[in-house]
Design a protein around this motif. Structure first.
Motif, PDB file in Angstrom:
ATOM      1  N   LEU A 156       0.828  -1.205   0.000  1.00 42.59           N
ATOM      2  CA  LEU A 156       0.000   0.000   0.000  1.00 42.59           C
ATOM      3  C   LEU A 156       0.862   1.254   0.000  1.00 42.59           C
ATOM      4  O   LEU A 156       0.563   2.226  -0.713  1.00 42.59           O
ATOM      5  CB  LEU A 156      -0.918  -0.006   1.226  1.00 42.59           C
ATOM      6  CG  LEU A 156      -1.802   1.241   1.398  1.00 42.59           C
ATOM      7  CD1 LEU A 156      -2.734   1.394   0.205  1.00 42.59           C
ATOM      8  CD2 LEU A 156      -2.600   1.157   2.692  1.00 42.59           C
ATOM      9  N   LEU A 157       1.940   1.257   0.782  1.00 38.70           N
ATOM     10  CA  LEU A 157       2.838   2.404   0.798  1.00 38.70           C
ATOM     11  C   LEU A 157       3.450   2.627  -0.569  1.00 38.70           C
ATOM     12  O   LEU A 157       3.555   3.762  -1.045  1.00 38.70           O
ATOM     13  CB  LEU A 157       3.926   2.194   1.852  1.00 38.70           C
ATOM     14  CG  LEU A 157       4.989   3.288   1.947  1.00 38.70           C
ATOM     15  CD1 LEU A 157       4.346   4.639   2.242  1.00 38.70           C
ATOM     16  CD2 LEU A 157       6.014   2.947   3.009  1.00 38.70           C
ATOM     17  N   ALA A 208       1.818   4.938  11.337  1.00 40.04           N
ATOM     18  CA  ALA A 208       2.635   4.213  12.313  1.00 40.04           C
ATOM     19  C   ALA A 208       3.165   2.923  11.710  1.00 40.04           C
ATOM     20  O   ALA A 208       4.311   2.528  11.952  1.00 40.04           O
ATOM     21  CB  ALA A 208       1.815   3.931  13.571  1.00 40.04           C
ATOM     22  N   ALA A 209       2.323   2.241  10.911  1.00 39.76           N
ATOM     23  CA  ALA A 209       2.785   1.028  10.226  1.00 39.76           C
ATOM     24  C   ALA A 209       3.920   1.348   9.270  1.00 39.76           C
ATOM     25  O   ALA A 209       4.912   0.607   9.177  1.00 39.76           O
ATOM     26  CB  ALA A 209       1.619   0.378   9.476  1.00 39.76           C
ATOM     27  N   PHE A 210       3.801   2.454   8.539  1.00 38.92           N
ATOM     28  CA  PHE A 210       4.878   2.859   7.637  1.00 38.92           C
ATOM     29  C   PHE A 210       6.166   3.155   8.420  1.00 38.92           C
ATOM     30  O   PHE A 210       7.265   2.777   7.991  1.00 38.92           O
ATOM     31  CB  PHE A 210       4.463   4.101   6.841  1.00 38.92           C
ATOM     32  CG  PHE A 210       3.298   3.864   5.916  1.00 38.92           C
ATOM     33  CD1 PHE A 210       2.983   2.584   5.493  1.00 38.92           C
ATOM     34  CD2 PHE A 210       2.509   4.912   5.480  1.00 38.92           C
ATOM     35  CE1 PHE A 210       1.905   2.349   4.642  1.00 38.92           C
ATOM     36  CE2 PHE A 210       1.441   4.693   4.636  1.00 38.92           C
ATOM     37  CZ  PHE A 210       1.133   3.415   4.213  1.00 38.92           C
ATOM     38  N   LEU A 213       7.754  -0.129   9.453  1.00 41.38           N
ATOM     39  CA  LEU A 213       8.366  -0.837   8.330  1.00 41.38           C
ATOM     40  C   LEU A 213       9.640  -0.158   7.845  1.00 41.38           C
ATOM     41  O   LEU A 213      10.563  -0.817   7.374  1.00 41.38           O
ATOM     42  CB  LEU A 213       7.358  -0.949   7.180  1.00 41.38           C
ATOM     43  CG  LEU A 213       6.137  -1.841   7.479  1.00 41.38           C
ATOM     44  CD1 LEU A 213       5.080  -1.663   6.401  1.00 41.38           C
ATOM     45  CD2 LEU A 213       6.556  -3.288   7.574  1.00 41.38           C
ATOM     46  N   LEU A 214       9.699   1.161   7.958  1.00 44.71           N
ATOM     47  CA  LEU A 214      10.872   1.876   7.477  1.00 44.71           C
ATOM     48  C   LEU A 214      11.958   1.960   8.540  1.00 44.71           C
ATOM     49  O   LEU A 214      13.137   1.781   8.246  1.00 44.71           O
ATOM     50  CB  LEU A 214      10.471   3.286   7.011  1.00 44.71           C
ATOM     51  CG  LEU A 214       9.533   3.339   5.803  1.00 44.71           C
ATOM     52  CD1 LEU A 214       9.161   4.779   5.481  1.00 44.71           C
ATOM     53  CD2 LEU A 214      10.171   2.683   4.582  1.00 44.71           C
ATOM     54  N   ASP A 215      11.584   2.254   9.783  1.00 49.70           N
ATOM     55  CA  ASP A 215      12.567   2.375  10.859  1.00 49.70           C
ATOM     56  C   ASP A 215      12.987   1.009  11.405  1.00 49.70           C
ATOM     57  O   ASP A 215      14.080   0.863  11.955  1.00 49.70           O
ATOM     58  CB  ASP A 215      11.987   3.243  11.980  1.00 49.70           C
ATOM     59  CG  ASP A 215      13.038   3.607  13.007  1.00 49.70           C
ATOM     60  OD1 ASP A 215      14.107   4.092  12.618  1.00 49.70           O
ATOM     61  OD2 ASP A 215      12.797   3.383  14.204  1.00 49.70           O
ATOM     62  N   LYS A 216      12.123   0.031  11.296  1.00 50.90           N
ATOM     63  CA  LYS A 216      12.391  -1.352  11.695  1.00 50.90           C
ATOM     64  C   LYS A 216      12.825  -1.508  13.155  1.00 50.90           C
ATOM     65  O   LYS A 216      13.897  -2.028  13.433  1.00 50.90           O
ATOM     66  CB  LYS A 216      13.426  -1.989  10.769  1.00 50.90           C
ATOM     67  CG  LYS A 216      12.929  -2.181   9.353  1.00 50.90           C
ATOM     68  CD  LYS A 216      13.905  -2.987   8.513  1.00 50.90           C
ATOM     69  CE  LYS A 216      15.190  -2.243   8.291  1.00 50.90           C
ATOM     70  NZ  LYS A 216      16.080  -2.936   7.327  1.00 50.90           N
ATOM     71  N   GLY A 238       0.394  -5.322  10.078  1.00 57.39           N
ATOM     72  CA  GLY A 238      -0.657  -4.923   9.167  1.00 57.39           C
ATOM     73  C   GLY A 238      -0.734  -3.427   8.984  1.00 57.39           C
ATOM     74  O   GLY A 238       0.078  -2.656   9.503  1.00 57.39           O
ATOM     75  N   MET A 239      -1.769  -2.984   8.245  1.00 56.90           N
ATOM     76  CA  MET A 239      -1.931  -1.564   7.969  1.00 56.90           C
ATOM     77  C   MET A 239      -2.452  -0.800   9.182  1.00 56.90           C
ATOM     78  O   MET A 239      -2.167   0.376   9.336  1.00 56.90           O
ATOM     79  CB  MET A 239      -2.876  -1.366   6.782  1.00 56.90           C
ATOM     80  CG  MET A 239      -2.304  -1.844   5.458  1.00 56.90           C
ATOM     81  SD  MET A 239      -3.448  -1.590   4.090  1.00 56.90           S
ATOM     82  CE  MET A 239      -4.677  -2.834   4.477  1.00 56.90           C
TER      83      MET A 239
END
Length: 401
Positions: A156-157, A208-210, A213-216, A238-239
């Motif tokens: 989705l991102l 927050a999900a993004f 996923l990016l900062d891990k 999840g999203m």
């Protein structure tokens, strides 16, 4: 008196510049001018076409060389890989309009032909920049995420970023073509604000999900402490929420915004584990034996695979024991491996102490008898008095021992 860009009837600029009457078609005169130029000086037109073809060939050769350079093993790396993808995404149409623009800028061409080349160059440049931006954004997202093709939030991102890139490219293209996009931008802004206010919670969890996923801070499969005393393994990001499998087996669903704002402990990032063991010896142990305990324990720890001795010290006088503290590390991130090494060390210490005549302490409580005057009666004195010996005076010591 200079002519305006457009007439009151909305006649295109080219018709005004060519001195055409109102309502006239500007295409036919432009084509006629270009055709006259080609027929009047075909040799020069051919030379300019060959120069443009040569420039195009050089650009294609440069793209081929950059592709080969990016494909070499020595060029492996995050940024070099992304630049290589960007080079591979360079379209031949863009190279052709660049070559034509170079020729048009350095040669005396008819005004209609210059306008056509400029229009194609603007369109080609905007589209190519959008392709480069999409390639770089997707590459960065792949680098910062894990198993992105299996995660709906990452997909989705990626889709949202692509839409944003192409929407920005479309607006830029309209602005360069002379279209007034102020109203369109204002409408998009108002619509975005309305959507944001209506879905604050959903958008908060989505972003927050993004961020996760990016900062891990954790990944799928990691074991984390997400609340005091709450430990589990991440099964899905999840999203809107993250699903965590608790140690007791149940599935815990936590919103991404709450999880991102919490203080997390990630147990999957262990490289080695530190183990602390406290044990006590009886007070009757000889001082020389106490001094030799660290050396005995060190030998036990060094005999266990993966275990590295750190220190062992006599740390305090306990209520019923002389307490020692042992610290060693296990050079393995696994919990099972750490527990196995800890068990081997404990068993080794027990064997070594039994061989050396050392005794572990355990809680001891001594009961004392007091006389009518409240003074403590020594048990040894009471036993001697019961055997018929003269009774010595009682001790004046009070309290428990």
């Amino acid at each position: 008196m200079p002519l305006p860009d457009q007439s009151s009837a909305g006649l295109p600029r080219v018709a005004v510049e060519e001195g055409l009457p109102l309502g006239a078609d500007p295409v036919a005169p432009s084509v006629r001018v270009i055709g006259d130029w080609l027929s009047d000086d075909p040799g020069r037109a051919l030379v300019l076409a060959l120069i443009g073809a040569g420039i195009y060939g050089l650009l294609v050769l440069l793209r081929w060389g950059l592709r080969k350079l990016a494909a070499r093993p020595a060029a492996e790396g995050a940024w070099r890989g992304l630049l290589g993808k960007a080079v591979c995404a360079t379209r031949s149409f863009f190279l052709a309009v660049v070559a034509a623009q170079i020729v048009a800028a350095s040669a005396d061409l008819p005004a209609p032909l210059v306008r056509v080349i400029g229009f194609l160059f603007t369109v080609g440049t905007v589209i190519q920049v959008a392709i480069w931006a999409e390639t770089l954004v997707s590459g960065l997202l792949d680098l910062r995420s894990q198993r992105a093709e299996d995660d709906s939030a990452v997909n989705l991102l990626r889709t949202l970023l692509r839409v944003a890139v192409w929407l920005l490219a479309f607006l830029t293209l309209l602005a360069n073509l002379g279209v007034n996009i102020t109203g369109l931008i204002a409408g998009l802004g108002i619509g975005g604000i309305a959507i944001g206010l209506a879905a604050q919670g959903v958008l908060g969890d989505l972003f927050a999900a993004f961020s996760i996923l990016l900062d891990k801070p954790f990944r799928r499969g990691d074991t984390i402490l997400y609340e005091p005393g709450a430990i589990g393994t991440v099964e899905e990001i999840g999203m809107k929420s993250t699903r965590i499998r608790a140690l007791s087996g149940e599935l815990i669903v936590v919103s991404n915004a709450k999880l991102l704002g919490a203080t997390l402990a990630n147990y999957a990032d262990y490289r080695r584990r530190r183990v602390v063991i406290t044990f006590g010896l009886i007070y009757e142990t000889d001082v020389d034996q106490l001094a030799g305990v660290p050396a005995i324990v060190r030998g036990v720890v060094e005999a266990v695979p993966l275990a590295s001795f750190d220190r062992c010290h006599l740390i305090r006088f306990g209520a019923s024991s002389l307490d020692f503290e042992l610290v060693f590390t296990v050079d393995h991130p696994g919990l099972v491996e750490m527990m196995s090494a800890r068990e081997q060390v404990i068993l080794g210490i027990i064997r070594a102490f039994r061989t050396g005549g050392l005794h572990f302490a355990y809680p001891v409580q001594v009961g004392m008898i007091a006389g009518p005057d409240g003074l403590i009666v020594d048990p040894a004195v009471a036993a001697a008095a019961g055997a018929g010996h003269p009774r010595p005076p009682r001790s004046a010591v009070t309290g428990n021992r």
